[in-house]
Design a protein around this motif. Sequence first.
Motif, short mmCIF file in Angstrom:
data_model
loop_
_atom_site.label_atom_id
_atom_site.label_comp_id
_atom_site.label_asym_id
_atom_site.label_seq_id
_atom_site.Cartn_x
_atom_site.Cartn_y
_atom_site.Cartn_z
N GLU A 166 17.69 -2.15 28.41
CA GLU A 166 17.81 -1.86 29.46
C GLU A 166 19.87 -2.61 30.16
OE1 GLU A 166 17.02 0.91 29.88
OE2 GLU A 166 15.67 1.41 28.90
N GLU A 292 11.63 -5.35 34.61
CA GLU A 292 12.40 -3.95 34.59
C GLU A 292 11.65 -3.19 35.42
OE1 GLU A 292 12.55 -2.04 31.03
OE2 GLU A 292 13.23 -3.17 29.53
N ARG A 293 12.72 -2.86 36.29
CA ARG A 293 12.32 -1.76 37.00
C ARG A 293 12.69 -0.12 37.79
NH1 ARG A 293 14.66 -4.47 42.93
NH2 ARG A 293 13.51 -2.71 43.90
N PRO A 294 11.76 0.55 37.94
CA PRO A 294 12.88 2.31 37.98
C PRO A 294 13.67 2.46 38.38
CG PRO A 294 10.36 1.63 39.21
CD PRO A 294 10.96 0.23 38.68
N MET A 360 14.88 3.43 33.18
CA MET A 360 14.52 1.82 33.54
C MET A 360 15.61 0.71 34.06
SD MET A 360 10.94 2.04 34.78
CE MET A 360 10.68 0.06 34.74
#
Length: 679
Positions: A166, A292-294, A360
């Motif tokens: 990402e 990793e974050r939404p 993400m």
Amino acid sequence: MTRFQFTSVSKSASQVSIRRLAMSLFCVWLGSFRLGAGSSPESSTAIHWSYAPMVPPTLPGVTHVSWPRGSIDRFVLAGLESRGLTPAAEADRSTLLRRLHFDLTGLPPTEEQLGAFADDRSPDSWERTVDRLLASPRFGEQWARHWMDVARYAESVTLRGFVFQEAWRYRDYLIDSFNRDIPFDRLILEQLAGDLLEAKGWQDAGRQMIATTFLALGNTNLEEQDKQQLEMDVVDEQLETIGKAFLGQTIACARCHDHKHDPIPTRDYYAMAGILKNVRSLKHANVSEWIERPLPLDPEVEASVLRQERELRDLKELIQCYRVALKGSPMNSNAPMAGEIQALETAYKRLEKEGPKRAMVMSVLEQAGAKDLAIHQRGSVHSLGQVVPRGFLRRISGPSVSAPGPHQSGRKELAAWIADPANPLTARVFVNRVWYWLMGEGLVRSVDNFGTTGDEPSHPALLDHLALQFIAEGWSVKRLVRSIVLSRVYQLAYRSATPGDIDNRYLSHAHRRRLRAEQMRDAMLWASGELCLDGGGRTFPRQLSADYGFVYQDTLRSVYAPVFRNALPEIFECFDFPPPMMVSGRRESSVVPSQALFLLNHSFVRDRAARTAERLLKEVPDDDATRLRRCYRLILGREPNESETRLMLGHARGPGSPESKWTEMVHALFASVDFRYLD
């Protein structure tokens, strides 16, 4: 998964201890030698120029009052006249336009733009050209790539080659930010604490969260089994990156002892490290992973995603119930129940594949219950000393930001302290970077080091003038760039070394600069007509593993090429692409045989030469002289001179097919000094 094996040489513990003791004693001696017996960086009373507050300088007087076009020219001309020097003449218009296009967009001018600029002699032609390029979407691509060097942007870690799926979102964030001219002080806040800032809506909240990828890009040894040590190594890397990128300070030196050269004591190091220690950057397992974050979603999409997640949970529970029942059921009822389970699993997979997805982003997480950090004696996480309250560098006075409160990590306060207009380092450091990116050398040539071991500014008053103007104009990068490229100093011609200014420290002429690796690649694709100006989004398959079977052969701009720390494109490796493991504000510019061999032999260059020749023969089918002029304008941004015309036309009219002859001629121009350098 690729794993690299290393062979180590065993040493006894006593040998290692003796070596460490010797190094420690040497560091202590060196610090005493440089600072004077009994002194320390913290106690020294002398104020280094970069820590002193910025004071608006007086515009200097000059003898040749008609030469300056603005304040930049006044400062530079005053310095030249005080040394008995005179500036070079202005560069010719084709040289200027090529220089400006590469500096602002990273691409050469078109034939039409060269012709129009050569014919347009109106007083504001240069200004209108500058404004056109500043408004181009290519500007953000060029200037984002500059900052990516500073942010040590990469899409993998080195040791096992794990791929950051990402990271591309941060690259696209930078391109968008520079195109929109987001104020640089705001970019500081977003990159350090974007997830903690108030947002106007879900789009802004997502954009600010993406900005914090800056903190997560470090080249971390994820296999470290001492997780306390690993966490402090991450903090140390983040702190060193923040220090160099925004403040021009090598802060990590103070992890084990007071900084030997700059006024950064160990106490201040752990005051700042305590802020970042309250930020979670990894999730731990045998091999740790980044966070990793939404990303936030539109409220309607969010409701749809939540509904899908509930349906998936319900299906999963139902499938599990059927499996339990199947185990305890009689044999004659197994087949219908197994069929039901298969149908449910099919429905689960279809819903999982077709339903809305959460995007993400690489980021960090605030940890609950903020705590201060103890000094780690000799840098060891297992040898703790005095606890230090979270705070900032005490020697830097001016910013009015309060120290973090008891329930705050201090990350937002640290960002505000760095972005405070009263901080004497931040604007100076960034303005100097912009000057270096446009002029080829910084006013302070050690662009990442404004400490006592760095270089002194060649024009200190000009540096402060630009920094204060930058702040007064709202930290606008485009306005800063515009003011520099509109100056007469930017438009000077290159000339050989001037007596009294051998290394051009006083800007008596333009610096000759080699194109960056990305600019060379893009310019070849531009000449061949293959360059695709679309871009953005994911540029390699999400399923890509660390075996590096993926080879980048796209025709997108080079800013969109994946940057794998173990596998850079060959042209990047050959032409001094900076190591993406650390802050690299200044690129090397080596001259080695492998560069000439690459340009002469590599299939990428040969193929671009063939495609360019094919384009020329198609677009100008019958006139060798016209085709040659077009070829030179396309590749070198100028007309061929008399001797070049005679030599090239002689080759074009010799034996052989037109395709082979023109391919050879184009290839020769790609390999030439005039193609590789900006005058």
